[in-house]
Design an enzyme around this catalytic site. Structure first.
Site, short mmCIF file in Angstrom:
data_model
loop_
_atom_site.label_atom_id
_atom_site.label_comp_id
_atom_site.label_asym_id
_atom_site.label_seq_id
_atom_site.Cartn_x
_atom_site.Cartn_y
_atom_site.Cartn_z
N ASN A 156 3.41 -8.73 6.20
CA ASN A 156 4.55 -8.07 6.88
C ASN A 156 4.48 -8.19 8.40
O ASN A 156 5.51 -8.24 9.07
CB ASN A 156 4.73 -6.61 6.43
CG ASN A 156 3.51 -5.76 6.63
OD1 ASN A 156 2.41 -6.26 6.90
ND2 ASN A 156 3.67 -4.46 6.51
N GLU A 254 -6.66 -0.13 5.50
CA GLU A 254 -5.36 0.35 5.94
C GLU A 254 -4.40 0.04 4.80
O GLU A 254 -4.00 -1.10 4.62
CB GLU A 254 -4.99 -0.36 7.25
CG GLU A 254 -4.04 0.43 8.10
CD GLU A 254 -2.63 0.06 7.80
OE1 GLU A 254 -2.04 0.71 6.90
OE2 GLU A 254 -2.12 -0.87 8.42
N CYS A 288 4.08 -0.35 6.62
CA CYS A 288 3.41 0.76 5.93
C CYS A 288 3.67 2.09 6.62
O CYS A 288 3.37 3.13 6.07
CB CYS A 288 1.93 0.48 5.76
SG CYS A 288 1.21 -0.18 7.23
N GLU A 461 -7.54 1.39 13.89
CA GLU A 461 -7.29 0.11 14.55
C GLU A 461 -6.52 0.37 15.84
O GLU A 461 -5.64 1.22 15.89
CB GLU A 461 -6.49 -0.82 13.64
CG GLU A 461 -7.25 -1.13 12.37
CD GLU A 461 -6.65 -2.28 11.60
OE1 GLU A 461 -5.51 -2.17 11.12
OE2 GLU A 461 -7.33 -3.32 11.49
#
Ligand code: ADP
Length: 482
Positions: A156, A254, A288, A461
């Site tokens: 994505n 993640e 997400c 992150e």
């Protein structure tokens, strides 16, 4: 392909510092807007993956000896090259991923920001000194790079998810094996071309294309790899965690989300709609941190829905290269079928769908949809939609909406719109999420820690927290110091 520099589209993997072209093992990558072939990626054999792991191990000794400033210089050059080639990189991304060219350009700048930020942070892997408990001792804690790290990235954000993992690892002094998503390998490979041009030494980065399960298992089983950083589905994240147990690797996961977007009666409705549009429809709903569940308080519900529909009506669905497109195709036909299934199930269970924009025929397009009368029990409220569908549930009280928002196994991003700051401060503590936007729909930035709780995974992150994920602390005690 209209590339200024055709050398950026590499139909080859990068193994142990050398380009490994497609032989008779090519897997085709196609454009989701029209099915046209973009190129072929090699399906590496296990022996080649193992060779890359060994080269990363061999390169680690020298790379960790580089000073932070030297590593920073490479990352800075890499960031500059990414920006200098932004048009070509965006073009490649739109070809394989489908997102509108303007959005792809935005992602390239976001990807470069991680190279820049972590390059700057490379100089700041600070440790501590600790006052000694006994005379004659000196205690220090130093930070050291973990060693060889593996990164597995999704389709994505084909470039930003790469640099968000690779930049901190390299800044910390680690070496990296990257496995990009099979749908979008060319964005990752183009970044690798530029890393080589920036002077990244051989073996510090390999980009491995091929069968996901085989590569994932090779990563998990290797005693040379100290950490895996993964972004993708919760199911694959869990299986990586189980497989990595055998060698007790560190993990950053993640995973999926089920983001609530809460609009209270006292919200600024225009700001809420702008935030909703940005968060829900970016990348055609395939992020997400995209809103999955809108909770709108009874008093503002109808006004919010009316304005959201008007805002959605401005969206233009189409080929990412076409002027004016704001929503590209979904990644493939299976993604379209999944969104269709969730919407049909919701309608069957009593929800109402409003289709205010048309999608073109052919390609894996899905028309942006506003769905009202959605109940928390419906599958669409429980599963990640990953498509341009705004599913709206009405609520009455703050307690009720906190309970509803937290009633999920996921915990990545949540959004709250209210002009009552006492409420804002209260609710930000109550929400079981790793990232909260209060009156803000766009929360991603290289300077802040991105990551979830619960089954959305763990590890951060971006920001200085992101660098720390690739560092270990070592405690050293000197005795007999006069
Ligand atoms: P999505 O549904 O978003 O494609 P996945 O979790 O399937 O999410 O994919 C995310 C990344 O994980 C991709 O690079 C994919 O190739 C990789 N992947 C998929 N299955 C495995 C596996 N069994 N082991 C390791 N990586 C995997």
């Amino acid at each position: 392909m209209k590339l200024k520099d055709p050398g950026l589209l590499r139909e080859a993997a990068f193994v142990a510092g050398a380009w490994r072209p497609v032989r008779n093992d090519g897997a085709t990558v196609s454009n989701p807007a029209n099915g046209e072939r973009v190129g072929e990626q090699p399906m590496l054999a296990l022996a080649e993956v193992e060779q890359a792991i060994e080269s990363a191990h061999a390169a680690f000794g020298a790379w960790r000896e580089h000073t932070g400033k030297e590593r920073a210089a490479v990352l800075r050059r890499w960031a500059d090259l990414v920006m200098a080639n932004a048009d070509d990189l965006a073009w490649i991304m739109t070809a394989e991923q489908g997102k509108p060219l303007a959005e792809a350009r935005g992602e390239i700048a976001y990807a470069a920001s991680f190279l820049e930020w972590f390059g700057e942070e490379a100089k700041r892997g600070y440790g501590h000194t600790i006052p000694e408990p006994r005379r004659g001792q000196r205690i220090k804690v130093i930070k050291e790079p973990l060693g060889v790290c593996a990164a597995i990235t999704p389709w994505n954000f084909p470039s930003a998810m790469v640099t968000r993992k690779v930049a901190p690892a390299i800044a910390a002094g680690c070496t990296v094996l990257l496995k990009p998503a099979p749908q979008t390998p060319f964005s990752a490979l183009a970044l690798c071309v530029l890393a080589e041009r920036a002077g990244l030494p051989q073996g510090v980065l390999s980009v491995l294309t091929g069968e996901a399960r085989m590569i994932g298992e090779a990563f998990c089983e290797s005693h040379l790899i100290r950490k895996i950083s993964f972004t993708g589905s919760t199911a694959v994240g869990k299986s990586l965690m189980a497989n990595a147990a055998g060698t007790l690797k560190k993990l950053s996961l993640e995973l999926g989300g089920n983001a609530p977007f809460i609009v209270f009666d006292d919200a600024d409705v225009e700001a809420a709609v702008a935030g909703a549009k940005a968060s829900k429809f970016r990348n055609a709903g395939q992020t997400c941190v995209c809103v999955n569940r809108f909770f709108v308080q009874r008093g503002i519900h109808d006004a919010f829905v009316a304005r959201l529909k008007a805002a959605v009506a401005d969206l233009r669905v189409g080929d990412g290269y076409a002027e004016g497109t704001t929503i590209g195709p979904l990644v493939n036909h299976a993604a379209v079928e999944k969104v269709e299934r969730l919407v049909m199930q919701a309608i069957d269970a009593g929800a109402t769908a409003d289709l205010v924009v048309r999608a073109p025929a052919g390609g894996s397009f899905y028309a942006p949809t506003v769905l009202t009368g959605v109940q928390p029990s419906m599958q669409i409220s429980r599963e990640e939609i990953f498509g341009p569908v705004a599913a709206i549930t009405r609520f009455d009280t703050e307690d009720e909406v906190i309970r509803l928002a937290n009633a999920t196994r996921y915990g990545l991003a949540a959004y709250v719109y209210t002009q009552n700051m006492r409420r804002g401060h209260r609710i930000e503590r109550e929400l079981e999420y790793g990232i909260i936007g209060v009156n803000e729909g766009l929360i991603s930035t290289e300077v802040a820690p991105f990551g979830g709780v619960k089954e959305s995974g763990f590890g951060k992150e971006g920001s200085f927290y992101g660098l720390d994920e690739y560092l270990d602390s070592k405690y050293i005690c000197h005795g007999g110091v006069a």
